[in-house]
Motif scaffolding. Structure first.
Motif, short mmCIF file in Angstrom:
data_model
loop_
_atom_site.label_atom_id
_atom_site.label_comp_id
_atom_site.label_asym_id
_atom_site.label_seq_id
_atom_site.Cartn_x
_atom_site.Cartn_y
_atom_site.Cartn_z
N VAL A 96 0.87 -1.11 0.15
CA VAL A 96 -0.09 0.11 0.00
C VAL A 96 0.85 1.31 0.13
CG1 VAL A 96 -1.74 1.26 1.31
CG2 VAL A 96 -2.10 -0.93 1.14
N LEU A 97 1.93 1.26 0.77
CA LEU A 97 2.79 2.54 0.80
C LEU A 97 3.42 2.57 -0.66
CD1 LEU A 97 4.20 4.43 2.73
CD2 LEU A 97 5.77 2.97 3.37
N VAL A 98 3.95 1.71 -1.17
CA VAL A 98 4.66 1.79 -2.54
C VAL A 98 3.61 2.41 -3.45
CG1 VAL A 98 5.74 0.48 -4.39
CG2 VAL A 98 6.35 0.25 -2.18
N ALA A 99 2.51 1.73 -3.51
CA ALA A 99 1.34 2.48 -4.42
C ALA A 99 0.90 3.72 -4.08
CB ALA A 99 0.32 1.33 -4.09
N VAL A 100 1.06 4.28 -2.95
CA VAL A 100 0.40 5.48 -2.94
C VAL A 100 1.46 6.33 -3.06
CG1 VAL A 100 -0.31 6.92 -0.78
CG2 VAL A 100 -1.38 4.80 -1.10
N THR A 101 2.78 6.14 -2.67
CA THR A 101 3.88 7.03 -2.93
C THR A 101 4.77 7.00 -3.96
OG1 THR A 101 5.36 5.40 -1.86
CG2 THR A 101 4.54 7.19 -0.48
N ARG A 102 4.46 6.11 -5.15
CA ARG A 102 5.04 5.76 -6.19
C ARG A 102 6.42 6.21 -6.36
NH1 ARG A 102 1.25 4.55 -9.95
NH2 ARG A 102 -1.21 4.67 -9.55
N PRO A 103 7.39 5.95 -5.57
CA PRO A 103 8.80 6.56 -5.47
C PRO A 103 9.38 6.06 -6.99
CG PRO A 103 8.55 4.35 -4.17
CD PRO A 103 7.11 4.71 -4.79
N PRO A 104 10.35 6.79 -7.23
CA PRO A 104 11.20 6.44 -8.74
C PRO A 104 12.18 5.05 -8.11
CG PRO A 104 12.21 8.28 -7.19
CD PRO A 104 11.00 8.00 -6.50
N ALA A 105 12.66 4.56 -9.26
CA ALA A 105 13.05 3.39 -9.06
C ALA A 105 14.32 3.52 -8.32
CB ALA A 105 13.65 2.88 -10.39
N PRO A 106 14.79 2.55 -7.53
CA PRO A 106 16.14 2.72 -6.61
C PRO A 106 17.26 2.45 -7.17
CG PRO A 106 14.95 0.31 -6.14
CD PRO A 106 14.04 1.34 -7.04
N SER A 107 18.44 2.81 -6.88
CA SER A 107 19.66 2.80 -7.67
C SER A 107 20.32 1.37 -7.20
CB SER A 107 20.37 3.92 -7.31
OG SER A 107 20.77 3.98 -5.84
N PRO A 108 21.24 0.88 -7.96
CA PRO A 108 21.83 -0.49 -7.60
C PRO A 108 22.58 -0.22 -6.06
CG PRO A 108 22.36 -0.07 -9.95
CD PRO A 108 21.73 1.15 -9.10
N ASP A 109 23.21 0.88 -5.85
CA ASP A 109 23.70 1.15 -4.55
C ASP A 109 22.87 1.08 -3.62
OD1 ASP A 109 26.19 2.06 -2.99
OD2 ASP A 109 25.19 3.79 -2.46
N GLN A 110 21.61 1.69 -3.51
CA GLN A 110 20.63 1.76 -2.30
C GLN A 110 20.14 0.39 -2.47
OE1 GLN A 110 17.02 3.98 -3.19
NE2 GLN A 110 16.49 3.77 -1.20
N VAL A 111 20.04 -0.47 -3.39
CA VAL A 111 19.49 -1.89 -3.23
C VAL A 111 20.59 -2.79 -2.49
CG1 VAL A 111 19.13 -3.94 -4.43
CG2 VAL A 111 18.11 -1.71 -5.30
N LEU A 112 21.86 -2.50 -2.79
CA LEU A 112 23.02 -3.10 -2.05
C LEU A 112 22.71 -2.82 -0.62
CD1 LEU A 112 25.44 -4.82 -1.80
CD2 LEU A 112 26.57 -2.84 -2.62
N GLN A 113 22.88 -1.45 -0.20
CA GLN A 113 22.83 -1.04 1.20
C GLN A 113 21.57 -1.60 2.04
OE1 GLN A 113 24.90 2.57 2.31
NE2 GLN A 113 24.58 3.24 0.03
N THR A 114 20.48 -1.40 1.24
CA THR A 114 19.21 -1.80 1.86
C THR A 114 19.39 -3.21 2.20
OG1 THR A 114 17.96 -0.50 0.63
CG2 THR A 114 16.84 -2.05 1.54
N GLY A 115 20.13 -4.11 1.33
CA GLY A 115 20.38 -5.63 1.65
C GLY A 115 21.14 -5.85 2.68
N LEU A 116 22.03 -4.98 2.92
CA LEU A 116 23.07 -4.97 4.13
C LEU A 116 22.15 -4.56 5.40
CD1 LEU A 116 26.32 -3.30 2.89
CD2 LEU A 116 25.71 -5.60 3.30
N VAL A 117 21.16 -3.73 5.30
CA VAL A 117 20.35 -3.29 6.34
C VAL A 117 19.44 -4.67 6.85
CG1 VAL A 117 18.67 -1.84 7.36
CG2 VAL A 117 20.54 -1.08 6.13
N ALA A 118 18.86 -5.18 5.70
CA ALA A 118 18.04 -6.29 5.90
C ALA A 118 18.73 -7.49 6.72
CB ALA A 118 17.38 -6.94 4.54
N LEU A 119 20.30 -7.78 6.23
CA LEU A 119 20.68 -8.90 6.90
C LEU A 119 20.97 -8.63 8.16
CD1 LEU A 119 22.27 -11.60 6.76
CD2 LEU A 119 24.14 -10.54 5.73
#
Length: 310
Positions: free
Chosen positions: A214-237
């Motif tokens: 729901v949050l993604v559908a409402v805010t419609r953010p621009p696509a994430p960069s590869p660096d953001q995806v990597l850092q988010t993966g580290l936060v997730a782990l």
């Protein structure tokens, strides 16, 4: 008691990566919605693989069975404890440095007794005194950092963290209440699997999925960069899987309200770890005398929790 505090402190170390990496992603232009939602998108397969590897297909089936038996409960608990909590933390990183988010986040140690009282649990007075001591230390750290940084973020960022500081212990306590008997609208889920740490983390992650969609559908953010995806993966782990599982394991071993409050109070150490991380990685300033005094107060409060058992 010492083991609970030790586990809580270890969880705080891994939790602190959230504040440092979220600020790093914000400074590089990453949208806060992706910093939040991608964390749980990464957590889900990691937790499933962990559950499968340690418990086999039966453990995975048991986890999904628990969710299917109480889907409304897990959706509510996951949306509050993981969804509202982490959306608030990542939103705040847009407006405030990591140390501001980390220090303001410590309001959760005061929110915990309020949540306990809301759910009908007694809160020992001396536990409240120790919590207040820890919070005073956090305030001192915050005051010193505010002096060194003229822009401490907008009121919106602070408000987002304060909402998150209530949502996180509320979601965790709902799980504890269900495991230890339930009551009212909280179902009784008498399953030892919930004591493992990874199982409630998995169930709360699944429960938070509708919130993120729901949050993604409402805010419609621009696509994430590869660096953001990597850092988010580290936060997730580090924060989402390791820290959360350790923390929930510690809370599941707590036998009364005092031990629950003491375990939650270990989150104050996130300030220490976040300050160190931001100083070393993002060139933040070292704490001065006032900040050192605040850290000493926080550690003293934790020591008193251990030494003065009920």
């Amino acid at each position: 008691m010492f083991r609970l505090v030790w586990l809580g402190a270890l969880a705080a170390l891994f939790f602190s990566t959230t504040f440092v990496l979220n600020r790093s992603m914000s400074l590089s232009g990453g949208h806060w919605v992706w910093s939040a939602s991608l964390r749980y998108a990464f957590m889900l397969p990691i937790l499933l693989a962990w559950t499968l590897g340690t418990g086999g297909p039966r453990a995975v089936g048991r986890a999904f069975g628990l969710f299917a038996a109480h889907p409304v409960f897990w959706t509510v608990a996951g949306s509050v404890g993981f969804g509202v909590f982490y959306a608030g933390v990542t939103l705040a990183s847009v407006f405030s440095p990591g140390w501001v988010v980390a220090t303001t986040w410590q309001a959760t140690i005061l929110a915990t007794p309020l949540v306990l009282a809301l759910l009908g649990r007694a809160v020992p007075r001396k536990g409240l005194a120790f919590t207040a001591l820890i919070f005073c230390g956090i305030v001192l750290v915050n005051l010193e950092q505010a002096r060194n940084a003229p822009d401490v973020g907008s009121l919106l960022g602070i408000a987002a963290v304060l909402v998150a500081a209530v949502a996180y212990p509320l979601g965790n306590q709902l799980v504890w209440e269900a495991r230890h008997g339930g009551g009212g609208r909280i179902p009784r889920i008498d399953q030892p699997a919930l004591d493992a740490g990874r199982t409630p983390t998995l169930l709360l992650t699944i429960g938070s999925i509708p919130f993120w969609l729901v949050l993604v559908a409402v805010t419609r953010p621009p696509a994430p960069s590869p660096d953001q995806v990597l850092q988010t993966g580290l936060v997730a782990l580090f924060s989402g899987v390791i820290a959360t599982s350790i923390f929930l394991r510690a809370r599941s071993r707590a036998k009364n309200a005092y031990e629950l409050a003491a375990t939650d109070a270990t989150q104050s150490l996130e300030v220490v770890f976040s300050l160190l991380g931001e100083t070393l990685l993002l060139a933040g300033p070292w704490p001065g005398p006032l900040g050192a005094a605040g850290i000493a107060l926080a550690v003293t409060g934790l020591v008193l929790y251990v030494c003065r058992q009920v």
